[in-house]
Write a protein that holds these residues in place. Structure first.
Motif: not given
Length: 216
Positions: A39, A74, A84, A86, A97, A172, A176, A179-180
């Motif tokens: 990302i 991503e 993406s 945002d 997003t 942001r 991301g 999160w991954y």
């Protein structure tokens, strides 16, 4: 079966296996190694090149009080990057997003990092529903941005959200990545389990074709 028949069977099997691997091997890698998704920030808010198909959703987000942050990309292994776009609502502490799906249809999801390191995700398209300690994910397929926003804020009741200062472009991108590499792994694996199974079938077809020819 004669030699030509055997050869034709092997070739057909390899072609089928190749197609299955082409379509699914990257999903297998994503299932096994979700943290490898890269990302990166792409462009700040004043330089975002928003696709025309996303413009109506952009207007609705701005009407709800969201402000643009920038875009990011991503990139899973063996795949092109998805761009993406945002936005953030600092008052409610929500990221929005937008992106174009593989079918080129507009997609919108809302994301709130929690102070505990968890996340709440609400999507306007079909997405697995999960309710785990520190992590909630769900969807309202086809919902308008306003309805999605109201539902997302309700799901945040009783949860300690991240500080307002975290709702920046840099925040942001970092959300991301987190999160991954963390709580999103279970959801990623659920989404890509079918790809893993098709890859296993493809490898079984290859093995069966060669073993069958050798036995013949």
């Amino acid at each position: 079966m004669n030699v030509l028949g055997q050869l034709g069977f092997v070739v057909a099997s390899l072609v089928l296996a190749g197609v299955l691997l082409f379509l699914n091997f990257w999903r297998t890698l994503l299932f096994l190694f979700p943290g490898t998704v890269r990302i990166e920030p792409e462009a700040p808010a004043d330089q975002m090149d928003l696709p025309e198909a996303l413009a109506p959703l952009e207007g609705q987000l701005q009407a709800l009080g969201f402000t643009p942050l920038g875009s990011h990309e991503e990139k899973p292994l063996l795949q092109k990057a998805t761009r993406s776009y945002d936005w953030a609502h600092p008052g409610e502490r929500v990221f929005a997003t937008l992106y174009l799906g593989r079918d080129d249809l507009p997609r919108l999801y809302l994301l709130t990092p929690l102070a505990s390191g968890g996340f709440v995700v609400t999507a306007g398209y079909r997405r697995p529903a999960l309710d785990l300690p520190g992590y909630r994910s769900g969807s309202l397929e086809g919902a308008s941005p306003e309805r999605l926003f109201r539902a997302h804020v309700r799901r945040l009741d009783g949860l300690d959200r991240a500080e307002p200062g975290a709702f920046t472009w840099e925040g942001r991108v970092q959300a991301g990545r987190s999160w991954y590499q963390g709580l999103g792994r279970k959801e990623i694996r659920r989404q890509n389990l079918q790809g893993l199974l098709w890859t296993a079938i493809a490898l079984a077809i290859v093995a069966g074709a060669f073993l069958g020819r050798r036995a013949g």
